[in-house]
Write a protein that holds these residues in place. Sequence first.
Motif, PDB file in Angstrom:
ATOM      1  N   GLU A 167       0.810  -1.218   0.000  1.00 23.33           N
ATOM      2  CA  GLU A 167       0.000   0.000   0.000  1.00 23.33           C
ATOM      3  C   GLU A 167       0.851   1.280   0.000  1.00 23.33           C
ATOM      4  O   GLU A 167       0.392   2.336   0.442  1.00 23.33           O
ATOM      5  CB  GLU A 167      -0.948  -0.025   1.194  1.00 23.33           C
TER       6      GLU A 167
ATOM      7  N   SER B   8      -5.978  -3.443   1.598  1.00 27.29           N
ATOM      8  CA  SER B   8      -6.362  -3.001   0.263  1.00 27.29           C
ATOM      9  C   SER B   8      -6.777  -4.157  -0.639  1.00 27.29           C
ATOM     10  O   SER B   8      -6.636  -4.100  -1.853  1.00 27.29           O
ATOM     11  CB  SER B   8      -5.225  -2.225  -0.409  1.00 27.29           C
TER      12      SER B   8
ATOM     13  N   TYR C 255      -8.951  -4.427  -5.012  1.00 20.22           N
ATOM     14  CA  TYR C 255      -7.994  -3.316  -5.107  1.00 20.22           C
ATOM     15  C   TYR C 255      -8.431  -2.296  -6.161  1.00 20.22           C
ATOM     16  O   TYR C 255      -8.422  -1.094  -5.931  1.00 20.22           O
ATOM     17  CB  TYR C 255      -6.593  -3.869  -5.434  1.00 20.22           C
TER      18      TYR C 255
END
Length: 367
Positions: A18, A194, A259
């Motif tokens: 991330e 994520s 994502y």
Amino acid sequence: MNEDKKTVAILFGGRSTEHEVSLKSAWGILNHMNRRKYRAVLIKISRHGRWMFLGDIEKYSGVEDLEKAEGPIAVTGDPHFKGFMVLDGAVQKPLKVDVVFPVLHGRHGEDGTVQGLMSLAGLPCVGAGVLASALGMDKIMMKQMFFQNDIRAVDFMWFLRKDWESRQKRKEIQEGIAREIGYPCFVKPANTGSSVGIFKVHEEDELADCVAESVVFDRKILVEKAVDARELECAVLGNDEPRASVVGEIIPANEFYDYEAKYYDDRSRIVIPAKVDASVSEAVRLMAVRVFKVLDCAGMGRVDFLLDRKSGGLYVNEINTLPGFTPISMYPKLWEATGISFEALIDRLLELAFERQADLAGSRSVR
Ligand SMILES: Nc1ncnc2c1ncn2[C@@H]1O[C@H](COP(=O)(O)OP(=O)(O)O)[C@@H](O)[C@H]1O
Ligand SMILES: [Mg+2]
């Protein structure tokens, strides 16, 4: 310059999947920090784990500037330094800071590692401490804490990558999933964020391929029942007496909030406040605060829920101890809708870090 200003070190980037999201969050925080009270200095951890000093914010005009790197900087666990050491050739210049705002999502940042280093260094740190960060990061440990405390979460099982790689044990795992979880199910690495490495497995035939992609990210994998659910989120703010925000809903563009749906697909929508019955939003807010307290969080947390479309059952999905702070992120938006502006939120989070530090200092063996 106002000499009473406190120096905030914004620590961002990081080695996790991330990294890019962190840059956007850091930029969001920088732009909403009260410059009359605080001076911000930027420290970036590169994708390879190098700590770089980017200096004062005044030099930066956009999030792209955060990609730039300047000289190396170090922090030691020695509290006498009261900050960092900027390394300039053979010369070391101390950089005194008053508080650290880790804006690092995922592993090596949201998981207690950085929080541990800052605690050794005697620096107050925004957000959860070591234990709550670690518990909030590991989806298996987190869910075990939920079940132990009668917080409703989706049934799951978990296994080691090593066992999946053994032919005999893999067979047992597959049988266990079919028997105890069933299909469709979700396969997740224990420690990502994520939605990286997370798959919805519709039928047994897809399982092996999904697990193969998931184990790339972790040595522990969990498998959960898939719930046909609406996704609700609630922001929590405070230390020992946390408050819950209004409830928001995520309407992902894809089959689930993967994502791409999170960061690239602008068809994903956020609805604040969520259009749910008052009884549901009240239950969400109460449960969000309970989750925060059960894990002994501090500062902030965003608690995510699954609301079963058919049964109406409400499940806690997870807590994020370092939620996103991009301009489109749920955490600041939920507070805005609750009456706390982005600026006031950052101010409060910094205060809470000092308050927690003072509280810790009241215990023996902590300076
Ligand atoms: N048990 C589940 N049932 C239905 N959807 C799920 C389930 N678990 C995860 N999801 C979907 O996958 C997304 C990512 O999973 P999550 O556990 O929140 O991981 P991350 O930490 O990466 O956000 C969720 O936002 C949701 O869309
Ligand atoms: Mg999530």
